[in-house]
Design a protein around this motif. Structure first.
Motif, mmCIF file in Angstrom:
data_model
loop_
_atom_site.group_PDB
_atom_site.id
_atom_site.type_symbol
_atom_site.label_atom_id
_atom_site.label_comp_id
_atom_site.label_asym_id
_atom_site.label_seq_id
_atom_site.Cartn_x
_atom_site.Cartn_y
_atom_site.Cartn_z
ATOM 1 N N ASN A 1 0.818 -1.209 0.000
ATOM 2 C CA ASN A 1 0.000 0.000 0.000
ATOM 3 C C ASN A 1 0.851 1.258 0.000
ATOM 4 O OD1 ASN A 1 -3.159 -0.449 0.454
ATOM 5 N ND2 ASN A 1 -2.058 -2.125 1.440
ATOM 6 N N THR A 2 2.003 1.201 0.677
ATOM 7 C CA THR A 2 2.910 2.344 0.653
ATOM 8 C C THR A 2 3.392 2.619 -0.767
ATOM 9 O OG1 THR A 2 3.672 1.878 2.905
ATOM 10 C CG2 THR A 2 5.081 3.255 1.553
ATOM 11 N N ALA A 3 3.710 1.535 -1.501
ATOM 12 C CA ALA A 3 4.159 1.707 -2.892
ATOM 13 C C ALA A 3 3.051 2.331 -3.752
ATOM 14 C CB ALA A 3 4.581 0.358 -3.463
ATOM 15 N N ILE A 4 1.814 1.872 -3.546
ATOM 16 C CA ILE A 4 0.682 2.436 -4.310
ATOM 17 C C ILE A 4 0.498 3.905 -3.970
ATOM 18 C CG2 ILE A 4 -1.828 2.344 -4.579
ATOM 19 C CD1 ILE A 4 -1.622 -0.698 -4.155
ATOM 20 N N GLN A 5 0.535 4.213 -2.677
ATOM 21 C CA GLN A 5 0.306 5.589 -2.244
ATOM 22 C C GLN A 5 1.474 6.500 -2.625
ATOM 23 O OE1 GLN A 5 -0.513 5.184 1.927
ATOM 24 N NE2 GLN A 5 -2.347 3.913 1.557
ATOM 25 N N LYS A 6 2.669 5.947 -2.666
ATOM 26 C CA LYS A 6 3.817 6.750 -3.100
ATOM 27 C C LYS A 6 3.680 7.121 -4.575
ATOM 28 C CE LYS A 6 8.875 6.774 -3.269
ATOM 29 N NZ LYS A 6 10.118 6.005 -3.043
ATOM 30 N N ARG A 7 3.213 6.187 -5.343
ATOM 31 C CA ARG A 7 3.004 6.477 -6.772
ATOM 32 C C ARG A 7 1.950 7.566 -6.943
ATOM 33 N NH1 ARG A 7 4.876 7.622 -11.434
ATOM 34 N NH2 ARG A 7 3.524 7.045 -13.194
ATOM 35 N N SER A 8 0.887 7.498 -6.155
ATOM 36 C CA SER A 8 -0.142 8.539 -6.218
ATOM 37 C C SER A 8 0.425 9.883 -5.808
ATOM 38 C CB SER A 8 -1.328 8.178 -5.321
ATOM 39 O OG SER A 8 -1.956 6.997 -5.775
ATOM 40 N N LEU A 9 1.281 9.883 -4.783
ATOM 41 C CA LEU A 9 1.900 11.126 -4.333
ATOM 42 C C LEU A 9 2.788 11.723 -5.426
ATOM 43 C CD1 LEU A 9 2.611 13.237 -2.185
ATOM 44 C CD2 LEU A 9 4.369 11.654 -1.329
ATOM 45 N N GLU A 10 3.547 10.880 -6.084
ATOM 46 C CA GLU A 10 4.412 11.374 -7.168
ATOM 47 C C GLU A 10 3.587 11.995 -8.297
ATOM 48 O OE1 GLU A 10 6.486 7.850 -8.142
ATOM 49 O OE2 GLU A 10 8.016 8.074 -6.569
ATOM 50 N N ILE A 11 2.454 11.377 -8.604
ATOM 51 C CA ILE A 11 1.592 11.916 -9.667
ATOM 52 C C ILE A 11 1.031 13.273 -9.265
ATOM 53 C CG2 ILE A 11 -0.582 11.569 -10.891
ATOM 54 C CD1 ILE A 11 0.018 8.548 -10.810
ATOM 55 N N THR A 12 0.534 13.369 -8.024
ATOM 56 C CA THR A 12 -0.042 14.645 -7.570
ATOM 57 C C THR A 12 1.025 15.727 -7.488
ATOM 58 O OG1 THR A 12 0.212 13.925 -5.264
ATOM 59 C CG2 THR A 12 -1.933 13.574 -6.297
ATOM 60 N N GLU A 13 2.242 15.356 -7.130
ATOM 61 C CA GLU A 13 3.329 16.345 -7.104
ATOM 62 C C GLU A 13 3.592 16.903 -8.510
ATOM 63 O OE1 GLU A 13 6.499 14.138 -5.296
ATOM 64 O OE2 GLU A 13 6.179 15.076 -3.341
ATOM 65 N N GLN A 14 3.601 15.997 -9.477
ATOM 66 C CA GLN A 14 3.825 16.442 -10.862
ATOM 67 C C GLN A 14 2.690 17.344 -11.330
ATOM 68 O OE1 GLN A 14 4.284 12.848 -13.108
ATOM 69 N NE2 GLN A 14 6.261 12.320 -12.160
ATOM 70 N N LEU A 15 1.454 16.939 -11.016
ATOM 71 C CA LEU A 15 0.306 17.737 -11.433
ATOM 72 C C LEU A 15 0.279 19.081 -10.725
ATOM 73 C CD1 LEU A 15 -2.455 14.961 -11.553
ATOM 74 C CD2 LEU A 15 -1.325 16.059 -13.502
ATOM 75 N N PHE A 16 0.633 19.075 -9.455
ATOM 76 C CA PHE A 16 0.651 20.346 -8.710
ATOM 77 C C PHE A 16 1.723 21.283 -9.256
ATOM 78 C CE2 PHE A 16 2.408 22.835 -5.137
ATOM 79 C CZ PHE A 16 1.312 23.638 -4.873
ATOM 80 N N SER A 17 2.869 20.712 -9.588
ATOM 81 C CA SER A 17 3.963 21.523 -10.136
ATOM 82 C C SER A 17 3.583 22.136 -11.476
ATOM 83 C CB SER A 17 5.225 20.680 -10.296
ATOM 84 O OG SER A 17 5.642 20.187 -9.051
ATOM 85 N N SER A 18 2.769 21.392 -12.225
ATOM 86 C CA SER A 18 2.351 21.911 -13.541
ATOM 87 C C SER A 18 1.098 22.760 -13.445
ATOM 88 C CB SER A 18 2.104 20.750 -14.505
ATOM 89 O OG SER A 18 1.045 19.926 -14.039
ATOM 90 N N GLY A 19 0.568 22.920 -12.212
ATOM 91 C CA GLY A 19 -0.599 23.753 -12.005
ATOM 92 C C GLY A 19 -1.911 23.084 -12.307
ATOM 93 N N GLN A 20 -1.912 21.760 -12.467
ATOM 94 C CA GLN A 20 -3.144 21.051 -12.820
ATOM 95 C C GLN A 20 -3.893 20.528 -11.584
ATOM 96 O OE1 GLN A 20 -2.708 18.225 -16.120
ATOM 97 N NE2 GLN A 20 -0.676 19.107 -16.528
ATOM 98 N N GLU A 21 -3.267 20.521 -10.413
ATOM 99 C CA GLU A 21 -3.915 20.034 -9.191
ATOM 100 C C GLU A 21 -3.745 21.061 -8.089
ATOM 101 O OE1 GLU A 21 -5.789 17.684 -8.381
ATOM 102 O OE2 GLU A 21 -5.625 16.133 -9.893
ATOM 103 N N SER A 22 -4.667 20.985 -7.135
ATOM 104 C CA SER A 22 -4.574 21.892 -5.993
ATOM 105 C C SER A 22 -3.600 21.331 -4.957
ATOM 106 C CB SER A 22 -5.951 22.077 -5.352
ATOM 107 O OG SER A 22 -6.360 20.858 -4.751
ATOM 108 N N GLU A 23 -3.158 22.225 -4.079
ATOM 109 C CA GLU A 23 -2.257 21.774 -3.002
ATOM 110 C C GLU A 23 -2.967 20.831 -2.040
ATOM 111 O OE1 GLU A 23 0.656 23.569 0.502
ATOM 112 O OE2 GLU A 23 -0.585 24.934 -0.724
ATOM 113 N N LEU A 24 -4.300 20.945 -1.931
ATOM 114 C CA LEU A 24 -5.068 20.072 -1.035
ATOM 115 C C LEU A 24 -4.870 18.614 -1.427
ATOM 116 C CD1 LEU A 24 -7.110 19.608 1.227
ATOM 117 C CD2 LEU A 24 -8.940 19.981 -0.467
ATOM 118 N N ASP A 25 -4.986 18.308 -2.725
ATOM 119 C CA ASP A 25 -4.778 16.923 -3.163
ATOM 120 C C ASP A 25 -3.373 16.455 -2.833
ATOM 121 O OD1 ASP A 25 -7.321 16.847 -4.129
ATOM 122 O OD2 ASP A 25 -6.768 17.259 -6.218
ATOM 123 N N LEU A 26 -2.408 17.347 -3.031
ATOM 124 C CA LEU A 26 -1.024 16.986 -2.742
ATOM 125 C C LEU A 26 -0.827 16.660 -1.266
ATOM 126 C CD1 LEU A 26 1.995 16.770 -3.430
ATOM 127 C CD2 LEU A 26 2.151 19.251 -3.083
#
Length: 527
Positions: A210-235
């Motif tokens: 589960n940590t591996a799954i959640q880490k992958r989700s975190l990496e995706i949200t970080e990329q999206l947040f950096s590109s301005g496509q996601e809010s900081e709340l999701d991150l």
């Protein structure tokens, strides 16, 4: 001629003493109550099949309850139990208590024979000088010699010593059944720790997955947040969930070490020294339930803790007769043979022979004897209550374990279904999120649910195995009658022989149990 007459007199006295002792022993009585095993009033009404766990011999596979852990078909577990039975310190202590009670029984048995058999002798040099008076100076020196043999034999007229032997013998058999009960507890403890270790390994696997799954989700949200496509709340939510799950792993790893250390202690080893655990398989075994082909009431009566409690009642019952014997006189046969002389010229040799009965009687005890009898009776009632309590707790343990086996088995299917549904739900949530049909909150919820349901399924399977182990333990399985030489390791026996002359008792066969309670007259081991 004088010596001949003395010899004849001694023979006559000895003959009279033997005749008197024979007459007295023939008239002996035994005070106090004879042992009767307490009746368990509710046992005949306890008609239960333990919720389907106790069934007929033709309705399940064959299993020897002595070695119930073989039902798991696990060579590592079999090896660990075998090692524990050889190396466990508590089991060794229980074996030493058998040797201790064997010595106590020997002391009690010796009281039936003359209690005093004493050789005595002395050699004294005497130098005497007298001078300065009106008479002549006198200087005498000589040796004085004497030897003798004293005998005192308190006859067991009131059964004091026979009751003492009865109590010691019951104590001995209680130590034997206690050692067998330690075997029962030990096998269950090893199995519980072994499967707890395997469960913890699987919990770590789940947490890491589960940590591996959640880490992958975190990496995706970080990329999206950096590109301005996601809010900081999701991150931040993804980070909180990932770090929270990651934090559970060190705690589980600590539990893993503690369980390993506990198992090492049971095996009589230093912490962590359990290389057998390096070979364990990951999936837990599939176990439907226990295999019991005896009526629960019969299994209960054969439990080693209940047998121990019964022998403790027997041991205390005899103490009442020992206490009551103080009401009556102690009748003792006394005998003495002596010889004495000195080195002075013309000194005679004195030979003496004495024999006869003696009586001692505490006629003014100020209520001490009566109070002691009451004390022993109160202790007897306590052991009876302990026996009844042990029976109730044993029945409760069996019933609790059986219902737990049944209910954890009933939970397997729905929990398994919930875990699979949670896995599918996470797949769908990820797809919908990637396609823009669901927000990231759905993904986080699906991850939490999958983690929770997967662990619940695992913990229920572990609880089911633990309940099966407890039921086998509650049914009294897991002990064998060990010969004396297997009670202690050879090195321990050699050390004890070096210190003390054990006269072969460390290897001599254990006395067979006398025919007593019906539930303990056979080998007492349910099959």
């Amino acid at each position: 001629m004088r010596a001949t007459r003395s010899t004849r007199a001694a023979r006559h006295l000895a003959g009279a003493a033997v005749l008197a002792s024979g007459l007295l022993i023939g008239a002996c009585t035994t005070l106090g109550p004879d042992y009767e095993e307490p009746d368990i009033a509710w046992l005949n009404e306890w008609q239960t099949n333990l919720y389907g766990q106790a069934v007929g011999p033709g309705q399940q596979r064959d299993l020897d309850l002595q070695f119930w852990w073989h039902a798991f078909n696990d060579p590592v577990l079999n090896s660990l139990v075998d090692t524990a039975r050889k190396e466990n310190p508590s089991l060794r202590i229980a074996g030493l208590r058998i040797m201790e009670s064997r010595a106590v029984l020997g002391i009690a048995s010796a009281n039936l024979y003359p209690q005093l058999q004493q050789l005595k002798g002395s050699a004294t040099y005497i130098d005497s000088r007298s001078s300065g008076g009106a008479g002549p100076d006198v200087h005498d020196n000589y040796g004085a010699y004497s030897d003798g043999f004293d005998l005192a034999w308190e006859l067991d007229f009131w059964g004091r010593f026979r009751r003492g032997i009865e109590s010691a013998e019951a104590g001995f058999f209680a130590s034997v059944t206690n050692q067998q009960d330690v075997q029962v507890l030990l096998a269950a403890q090893v199995a519980d720790l072994y499967f707890a270790y395997r469960t913890t390994l699987l919990r770590i696997d789940i947490a890491r997955k589960n940590t591996a799954i959640q880490k992958r989700s975190l990496e995706i949200t970080e990329q999206l947040f950096s590109s301005g496509q996601e809010s900081e709340l999701d991150l931040q939510q993804a980070k909180a969930q990932y770090l929270g799950t990651l934090a559970t792993i060190p705690d589980l790893e600590g539990q893993l070490v503690r369980v390993r250390n506990a198992l090492a202690a049971v095996l009589g080893r230093k912490p962590g020294d359990v290389p057998e655990l390096d070979m364990v398989a990951r999936p837990l075994p599939i176990v439907d339930g226990a295999v019991l082909r005896e009526l629960p009431a019969n299994l209960l009566l054969r439990r080693r803790d209940l047998r121990t409690a019964a022998w403790q009642v027997a041991a205390q019952s005899a103490q009442i007769g020992i206490a009551k014997a103080d009401y009556f006189p102690a009748i003792t046969l006394l005998g003495s043979v002596g010889w004495s002389t000195t080195s002075l010229g013309g000194s005679p040799q004195v030979r003496s022979i004495a024999a006869g009965p003696a009586i001692t009687w505490n006629i003014l005890d100020y209520g001490r004897i009566a109070s002691n009898v009451r004390l022993q009776d109160a202790r007897l009632q306590q052991t009876i209550e302990l026996f009844q309590s042990t029976a109730l707790l044993a029945a409760r343990e069996m019933d609790d374990a059986a219902i737990t086996v049944v209910k954890t088995a009933e939970q397997k299917a729905p929990l398994g279904g919930a875990a699979r549904a949670a896995e599918r739900s996470l797949e769908l949530a990820n797809s919908q999120y990637q396609e823009g049909y669901a927000d990231f909150e759905r993904v986080l919820d699906a991850q939490r649910v999958m983690f929770t349901q997967t662990e619940r399924e695992l913990l229920n399977n572990s609880a089911h195995i633990s309940a099966v182990i407890t039921l086998y333990k509650a049914a009294g399985g897991g002990w064998t009658e060990m010969p004396a030489q297997e009670l202690l390791p050879e090195a321990t026996r050699d050390t004890m022989k070096t210190r003390t002359n054990w006269g072969g008792l460390l290897e001599a066969p254990l006395p067979a149990r006398p025919e007593g309670p019906a539930s303990d007259s056979d080998n007492g081991n349910p099959k």
